[in-house]
Design an enzyme around this catalytic site. Structure first.
Site, PDB file in Angstrom:
ATOM      1  N   CYS A   1      40.853  88.990  -0.405  1.00  0.00           N
ATOM      2  CA  CYS A   1      40.072  89.490   0.731  1.00  0.00           C
ATOM      3  C   CYS A   1      39.580  88.284   1.520  1.00  0.00           C
ATOM      4  O   CYS A   1      38.853  87.440   1.001  1.00  0.00           O
ATOM      5  CB  CYS A   1      38.879  90.330   0.262  1.00  0.00           C
ATOM      6  SG  CYS A   1      37.888  90.979   1.635  1.00  0.00           S
TER       7      CYS A   1
ATOM      8  N   CYS B   1      15.785  55.134  12.159  1.00  0.00           N
ATOM      9  CA  CYS B   1      15.785  54.216  11.012  1.00  0.00           C
ATOM     10  C   CYS B   1      16.069  52.778  11.432  1.00  0.00           C
ATOM     11  O   CYS B   1      16.002  51.858  10.620  1.00  0.00           O
ATOM     12  CB  CYS B   1      16.812  54.658   9.975  1.00  0.00           C
ATOM     13  SG  CYS B   1      18.539  54.463  10.508  1.00  0.00           S
TER      14      CYS B   1
ATOM     15  N   CYS C   1      59.334  19.697  -7.255  1.00  0.00           N
ATOM     16  CA  CYS C   1      60.778  19.687  -7.505  1.00  0.00           C
ATOM     17  C   CYS C   1      61.426  20.958  -6.976  1.00  0.00           C
ATOM     18  O   CYS C   1      60.888  22.051  -7.110  1.00  0.00           O
ATOM     19  CB  CYS C   1      61.027  19.558  -9.000  1.00  0.00           C
ATOM     20  SG  CYS C   1      62.779  19.524  -9.428  1.00  0.00           S
TER      21      CYS C   1
END
Length: 504
Positions: free
Chosen positions: A180, A243, A301
């Protein structure tokens, strides 16, 4: 069909620290909020959670005076249209209403609904069977939505609690019946829930959904902040929360002038993904010609031995050919000339040089970007240090007002660092032209001035150098602020004139 009481709605915003029982109530006497402006021409409101709830209620009431349907159904319809009142109105009056209510998963209140018949028990007359717990109850202990599916109060409470607390679903809780689609309205949810904490969580989810869906609202991204910003139109402009956090309304990131949101997003993705790792590998490693294992050269090397135990190939780092033909001398790749392909070798060198150059360029801009970001993270320590210096200066017979220049200097220093941080993102994607040269000159001037200001703020203050330091700090922060504005004005002028060309 259930009766829907229109005198509902939303009271507590979902502040989950409260433990008291709650009901949704409309406050018609909410005070009007004053518009604020961080930018000269971009006004906005800072809303508390209670303000957000009241704004949601006002939107619902405004629409409901026109559509004349239950308030909770109006809320579901608005949520379906992401709280765009104009879109809802247009669809409501110009479209197929049956289709609209079906899409929004609401029972059409203008049509008689063939509700599902109650499941009457043959064993116990006068009772109904709950399809969830399969127990028999008097009709008064069963309830449901307008779709007609009825369950016992206990099962409804358990179902809603699970959806809300465990699944985090609020605005789209469907009927408890299988398949439903009809949504549980707010009034029914609040009536069936027993635990005040669950009710508050439900309110929180509804309120959060309202902000998240509404393009004109955005939560402040600062941690633990419960305020939201409301604007009249969406634009990439700075907004300041109560803030103290300043961010871009369009993308929610820290205010990032002069770089635009799309480029910043692109930069953040580049920093987050593995693209630069791939560049480093391409620039600093090669593959074993036998087993294709990735090898990094860690010595001088050029005689390489693959460390793959199943391979152990000997090869030359330069030409990737077998090492044996190179002879006993230290290195003589020309002895392999019969295997040397000029075009292939040039292509390989060019590819590696491009990767190395791309990596070095990225690291150049990234290091400077990260350096300013790191400095900004110590902002609170800098303010604390300056506060101590301000107190020290007051002990040298200076008033509180006279020492405020130090705080002003730190404010401007932080603004300059934030601007500089984002100039390196902008510069990374910028292609060279006459305007980019001017931009880089402005960037260099601001960088030098900012470092000088930072150095002045770190000096010790004594009675002897007090007057000299004050004058130098004031001169330098005014110069820094002027250079910052000159840089930003030039970039914005380039945006208006379409002067900037970006790399792919």
């Amino acid at each position: 069909m259930m009766n829907v009481d229109d005198d509902i709605l939303y009271d507590d915003s979902g502040n989950e620290t409260s433990g008291d029982d709650v009901d949704f109530v409309i406050d018609d006497n909410a005070s009007n909020k004053e518009l604020q402006s961080y930018d000269d021409d971009y006004q906005y409101e800072v809303l508390s959670t209670d303000d957000i709830v009241q704004h949601m209620v006002d939107c619902i009431k405004e629409v409901n005076t026109v559509v004349q349907i239950p308030l909770t159904s109006t809320r579901i319809l608005l949520n379906y249209f992401n709280w765009d009142k104009e879109k809802l109105m247009e669809r409501f009056f110009d479209g197929n209403q049956d289709e609209l209510f079906k899409e929004a998963r609401v029972i059409n209140p203008f049509k008689k609904v063939n509700a599902v018949k109650p499941k009457i028990s043959n064993k116990l007359l006068g009772t109904e069977e709950c399809d969830i717990c399969f127990m028999f109850f008097p009709p008064t202990q069963m309830t449901g939505l307008e779709c007609g599916h009825r369950f016992c109060y206990h099962c409804w409470n358990e179902y809603l609690t699970t959806k809300i607390m465990e699944e985090g679903v609020g605005q789209t809780i469907a009927c408890a019946a299988h398949n439903c689609p009809i949504l549980v309205d707010d009034q029914t949810a609040m009536r069936l829930l027993k635990d005040p904490r669950v009710k508050l969580k439900y309110q929180h989810l509804i309120t959060n959904s309202f902000v998240e869906c509404n393009r004109l609202l955005r939560w402040c991204p600062s941690p633990d902040c419960s305020f939201a910003i409301k604007v009249t139109y969406v634009e990439a402009k700075p907004v300041g929360c109560r803030c103290g956090h300043v961010f871009c309304f369009a993308c929610g990131e820290n205010w990032h002038d002069p770089v635009r949101c799309a480029l910043l997003k692109r930069w953040q993705k580049k920093c987050d993904d593995d693209s630069e790792t791939s560049n480093w590998i391409a620039a600093n490693t090669k593959e074993c010609p036998k087993c294709n294992a990735t090898i990094e050269k860690d010595g001088g090397c050029n005689h390489m031995i693959c460390k793959n135990q199943s391979c152990k190939a000997d090869f030359c780092w330069v030409c990737l050919g077998p090492w044996e033909p190179h002879g006993s001398s230290w290195y003589n790749c020309n002895s392999c000339s019969f295997r040397y392909d000029e075009d292939e070798a040039k292509a390989a060198r060019d590819s590696q040089e491009k990767s190395r150059a791309a990596l070095q360029r990225y690291l150049f801009y990234c290091n400077r970007y990260m350096n300013h970001m790191q400095s900004l993270r110590f902002e609170h320590k800098l303010y604390a240090s300056v506060k101590d210096k301000m107190e020290e200066m007051q002990q040298h017979n200076m008033s509180w007002i006279e020492v405020q220049f130090l705080k002003k200097a730190v404010d401007i220093l932080c603004q300059c660092r934030q601007t500089l941080m984002y100039t390196y993102v902008f510069a990374y994607y910028l292609k060279k032209n006459n305007q980019s040269v001017i931009f880089e000159d402005n960037q260099k001037d601001l960088e030098h001035a900012t470092e000088f200001l930072s150095e002045y703020l770190e000096r010790d203050i004594t009675q002897e150098n007090l007057v000299d330091i004050k004058q130098k700090v004031q001169d330098k922060y005014r110069y820094c602020d002027g250079r910052r504005m000159a840089l930003l004005d030039h970039v914005h002028e380039g945006y208006e004139k379409d002067s900037w060309v970006y790399s792919e």
